[in-house]
Enzyme design. Structure first.
Site, PDB file in Angstrom:
ATOM      1  N   CYS A  45       0.856  -1.011  -0.088  1.00 23.95           N
ATOM      2  CA  CYS A  45       0.181  -0.090   0.090  1.00 23.95           C
ATOM      3  C   CYS A  45       0.945   1.305  -0.153  1.00 23.95           C
ATOM      4  O   CYS A  45       1.661   1.432   1.012  1.00 23.95           O
ATOM      5  CB  CYS A  45      -0.918   0.114   1.217  1.00 23.95           C
ATOM      6  SG  CYS A  45      -1.946   1.524   1.404  1.00 23.95           S
ATOM      7  N   TYR A 176      -5.617   6.195  -9.076  1.00 17.60           N
ATOM      8  CA  TYR A 176      -6.629   5.546  -8.571  1.00 17.60           C
ATOM      9  C   TYR A 176      -7.954   6.116  -9.350  1.00 17.60           C
ATOM     10  O   TYR A 176      -8.897   5.086 -10.067  1.00 17.60           O
ATOM     11  CB  TYR A 176      -6.958   5.442  -7.081  1.00 17.60           C
ATOM     12  CG  TYR A 176      -6.163   4.687  -6.302  1.00 17.60           C
ATOM     13  CD1 TYR A 176      -6.498   3.260  -5.946  1.00 17.60           C
ATOM     14  CD2 TYR A 176      -4.902   4.921  -6.018  1.00 17.60           C
ATOM     15  CE1 TYR A 176      -5.665   2.697  -5.253  1.00 17.60           C
ATOM     16  CE2 TYR A 176      -4.131   4.126  -5.229  1.00 17.60           C
ATOM     17  CZ  TYR A 176      -4.373   2.960  -4.731  1.00 17.60           C
ATOM     18  OH  TYR A 176      -3.354   2.195  -4.163  1.00 17.60           O
TER      19      TYR A 176
END
Length: 332
Positions: A45, A176
């Site tokens: 992440c 994203y």
């Protein structure tokens, strides 16, 4: 960090659920205190990667332990599937959600990394990723190692904050927005904003080694965690494919410079990064096939950025090697 989809065709990130902050001045319920908390992260992440880097650079390892979730998770949240018995050895939990439910029974919002958990109670304290690293720099100062750099210098904070906001919108979250867009228009808007911002950053970094001042700051940490994942996942998986990072000379050299700086590249596990993105995002990669490339050895090649001057750690010193249990596989 979790990804969510809005009711439109554009991606919108879900706000963090636990906005508490850990402070040194009594302004919150949670004091900065050695040994009280565990930082839960995942190598995959980018949002968690920020906290891993800053914790390393500031030397907080002795006072803030770190649990590492594996790269795979399901609807129950991040899981400690790389640990013995599939449980975090300190918290004793299999899924990070368990810490949220201890703090808030019936918790039904997003469970994300990084999360700070109080060890004694097993309760999740905060997943406020935007503030966490700033608090490491400002609220945990009494526990910084000797020679720790100032990653959020007061005289540059306004400039750092301005850059961080733009980088977050267009780059960190921008990949994203492109990758999870449900419509062509939303995808193209995110794609154009991403590469416009990368072009501006490239212009800025063409004549200066770091984003703000002549030392590494919070701004460099935040940009770099997206850049280091760019060719491995965002270029193909998220369709951010105007160019690879390796085809953008200034940003590629800048990213390699930081990768080769203690505290940056030694936090990166490319295999876990790819396992997460390609293995978890079934709506984007339904086969679950994880690509073998790209070859990571390019990250170790000469970058030439020393010619621009700058002092990576300012008046401070590099961090020592990471603790044995926190080391990542070396690039062969």
């Amino acid at each position: 960090m979790a990804a969510t989809q809005s009711r439109t065709d554009a991606f919108e990130r879900e706000p963090v659920a636990l906005t508490e902050r850990i402070t040194s001045d009594g302004s919150s319920h949670w004091p900065a205190e050695p040994g009280r908390y565990r930082l839960v992260v995942a190598r995959a992440c980018p949002w968690a990667n920020r906290s891993v880097i800053v914790r390393r650079l500031l030397g907080l390892e002795p006072v803030l332990s770190m649990g590492i979730a594996g790269p795979l998770h399901d609807e129950r949240s991040w899981r400690f599937h790389n640990d013995p018995d599939n449980r975090d050895p300190v918290l004793g939990i299999e899924y990070l959600r368990e810490a949220y439910e201890k703090a808030h029974p019936g918790f039904d919002a997003g469970v994300t990394v990084p999360t700070v958990v109080e060890i004694a109670s097993g309760k999740a304290v905060t997943n406020n990723f935007q503030c966490l690293t700033l608090d490491f720099s400002t609220q945990w100062r009494a526990y910084h190692r000797e020679g720790a750099p100032d990653l959020y210098p007061e005289q540059h904070r306004a400039e750092i904050d301005e850059i961080n906001e733009a980088v977050y919108d267009d780059v960190n979250n921008g990949v994203y927005k492109a990758g999870f867009a449900k419509g062509q228009g939303s995808y193209e808007k995110a794609y154009r904003a991403l590469f416009t911002r990368l072009d501006r950053l490239s212009e800025r970094l063409a004549t200066r080694r770091y984003l703000v001042g002549d030392t590494i700051t919070e701004a460099d940490v935040r940009l770099w965690t997206t850049l280091v994942r760019f060719d491995a996942v965002y270029h193909g998986h998220f369709k951010c494919n105007r160019q690879k990072l390796a085809e953008m000379p200034v940003l590629w050299a800048y990213a390699r410079d930081l990768f080769q700086t203690p505290g940056f590249g030694d936090t990166i596990d490319f295999e876990q990064i790819k396992q997460h993105y390609y293995g978890v995002h079934a709506e984007i990669n339904p086969t679950g096939i994880v690509p073998l490339g790209p070859d990571p050895r390019g990250w170790l090649t000469a970058h030439g950025r020393e010619e621009l001057g700058g002092r990576p750690f300012g008046d401070g010193t590099p961090p020592g090697p990471p603790p044995e249990a926190e080391r990542v596989p070396a690039i062969a």
